[in-house]
Design a protein around this motif. Structure first.
Motif, mmCIF file in Angstrom:
data_model
loop_
_atom_site.group_PDB
_atom_site.id
_atom_site.type_symbol
_atom_site.label_atom_id
_atom_site.label_comp_id
_atom_site.label_asym_id
_atom_site.label_seq_id
_atom_site.Cartn_x
_atom_site.Cartn_y
_atom_site.Cartn_z
ATOM 1 N N VAL A 199 0.866 -1.177 0.000
ATOM 2 C CA VAL A 199 0.000 0.000 0.000
ATOM 3 C C VAL A 199 0.905 1.230 0.000
ATOM 4 N N VAL B 244 -8.491 4.937 -5.271
ATOM 5 C CA VAL B 244 -7.701 3.707 -5.113
ATOM 6 C C VAL B 244 -7.429 3.123 -6.494
ATOM 7 N N THR C 26 -1.491 -1.419 -4.092
ATOM 8 C CA THR C 26 -2.638 -0.515 -4.002
ATOM 9 C C THR C 26 -2.125 0.907 -3.844
ATOM 10 N N VAL D 269 -3.011 4.699 -3.234
ATOM 11 C CA VAL D 269 -4.118 5.444 -2.640
ATOM 12 C C VAL D 269 -3.929 6.933 -2.856
ATOM 13 N N ALA E 297 -5.300 6.730 4.794
ATOM 14 C CA ALA E 297 -5.730 5.867 3.693
ATOM 15 C C ALA E 297 -5.144 4.463 3.827
ATOM 16 N N VAL F 258 -7.336 1.044 4.044
ATOM 17 C CA VAL F 258 -7.195 -0.023 3.054
ATOM 18 C C VAL F 258 -6.632 -1.284 3.699
#
Length: 402
Positions: free
Chosen positions: A38, A58, A69, A71, A94, A98
């Motif tokens: 992330v 996203v 991912t 963000v 975020a 997530v």
């Protein structure tokens, strides 16, 4: 094993933090582990979200065998305390959101700075009831205070409490040098697991040292001694004094600066008064940067902080060029003990000018420093460091299941 990795910088950004954590992720993937990363949508160092990553909160992509991912974050070309706080805080929020709804990982890894990434890692470790590893690439808030990014005493005290809590809650802490390890040990509980895994370089940078420099193809002058800098033009690097050092060298020398950052405009203004002595080029992919550095005669690294070892040192040494380091503390110790370059006091343009002239006048010294530099680089390959990190993460995850 499933690993959840939180990082403020990742592919395709060009920054030291990205290359370190990317190597760690690749090592875990190579061992057959499932890795979820992330990170923010790419925006560094310009502070502008890159095309292809805009308009969606996203974005999920497969990168090098890992699920990544990206963000949305608040970001700005203006680097102030408020904009930085917004950038760091929006990503931490975020990432926590997530990460909380993703499939339960076996272990969590958070790479800091900034410190809020570590806080997100600690929150998710509680949420998933799993161990977590803090990769502390720098000391926060100490670094932010030293660079003038943080001055409010209450915020400093709050950040210091958070720092200690993160060291205490992490199952293991990884850092990049012994100076950082000693400081972390002084602030962490006595039973804390702290491991040093230095930064490093890659075989691709070593391969660049075998290439014959072609200045014509790079639009660089053949008949001038080129000393070059590549990387972030930031608060810790003080390139303004390098511009002052370039002035007395005259037309026989050229200072080549490659990169972007919050201090680039200030450097450009100073360089404008020195026609022909300095050339600035934009941020470029690593392979292209390696070609430019290989075509230079000497490479310049500048670091204002006592305990930091600039990660670019390893890549500089790999391309087979002597180093001039304007520094103090840990970086000075590493450069002098390894014998890979000349050191001068940080912020001293006169000493820097003298060092550039000395290298220009002594080809035997340049050759000796180049040879030692390549030996140093071979001993610090990023892939080997990443394998050590993967070993640690596997041990942490296995211990939690006993």
């Amino acid at each position: 094993m499933r690993a959840l990795v939180l990082t403020q910088h990742f592919t395709p950004e060009v920054t030291a933090g990205r290359f370190r954590i990317e190597a760690f992720v690749e090592a875990l993937v190579d061992r057959g582990h499932d890795v979820d990363v992330v990170c923010p949508v790419p925006n560094h160092p310009q502070g502008v979200i890159q095309p292809g990553y805009r308009g969606r909160p996203v974005i999920r992509r497969r990168v090098g065998g890992a699920d990544v991912t990206y963000v949305w974050v608040t970001t700005s070309p203006r680097k102030t305390f408020v904009t930085r706080l917004g950038f760091y805080g929006s990503f931490a929020a975020a990432a926590s959101t997530v990460g909380a709804i993703r499939r339960r990982p076996d272990v969590i890894v958070a790479s800091s700075p900034p410190l809020p990434v570590g806080a997100a890692g600690a929150v998710l470790a509680v949420r998933h009831r799993r161990p977590w590893v803090l990769d502390a690439r720098d000391l926060w808030p100490e670094s932010a205070v030293a660079l003038g990014e943080l001055s409010d005493r209450r915020l400093i005290a709050l950040a210091e409490r958070l720092e200690r809590r993160l060291y205490a809650s992490a199952t293991a802490v990884v850092t990049v040098n012994d100076a950082f390890r000693r400081e972390i040990a002084a602030r962490a509980p006595g039973e804390a697991v702290i491991e040093v895994i230095p930064n490093g370089t890659s075989p691709e940078w070593l391969e660049a040292s075998a290439a014959e420099p072609d200045r014509d193809s790079l639009a660089l002058p053949r008949d001038r001694f080129i000393w070059a800098y590549a990387g972030n033009i930031g608060l810790a690097h003080g390139l303004e004094f390098a511009v002052e050092a370039a002035a007395p060298l005259g037309e026989s020398h050229l200072l080549l600066i490659i990169g972007e950052g919050p201090r680039r405009a200030a450097v450009e203004r100073r360089a404008a008064a020195l026609s022909g002595a300095i050339e600035l080029r934009p941020l470029m992919p690593p392979a292209r940067a390696a070609e430019h550095l290989r075509a230079a005669d000497a490479l310049f690294v500048s670091e204002s902080q006592e305990r930091t070892v600039a990660s670019k040192l390893y890549d500089y040494c790999a391309v087979g060029r002597p180093v001039i380091a304007a520094c103090r503390g840990e970086l000075r110790r590493v450069v002098e003990e390894a014998g890979v370059g000349l050191t001068v006091p940080y912020g001293d343009p006169g000493a820097l000018t003298a060092a550039v002239r000395r290298l220009g006048d002594d080809s035997a010294l340049r050759e000796r420093l180049c040879a030692r530099g390549k030996e140093f680089a071979r001993a610090h390959l990023r892939e080997a460091q990443a394998r050590r990190f993967a070993d640690l993460v596997e041990r942490v995850a296995a211990a939690a299941d006993r």
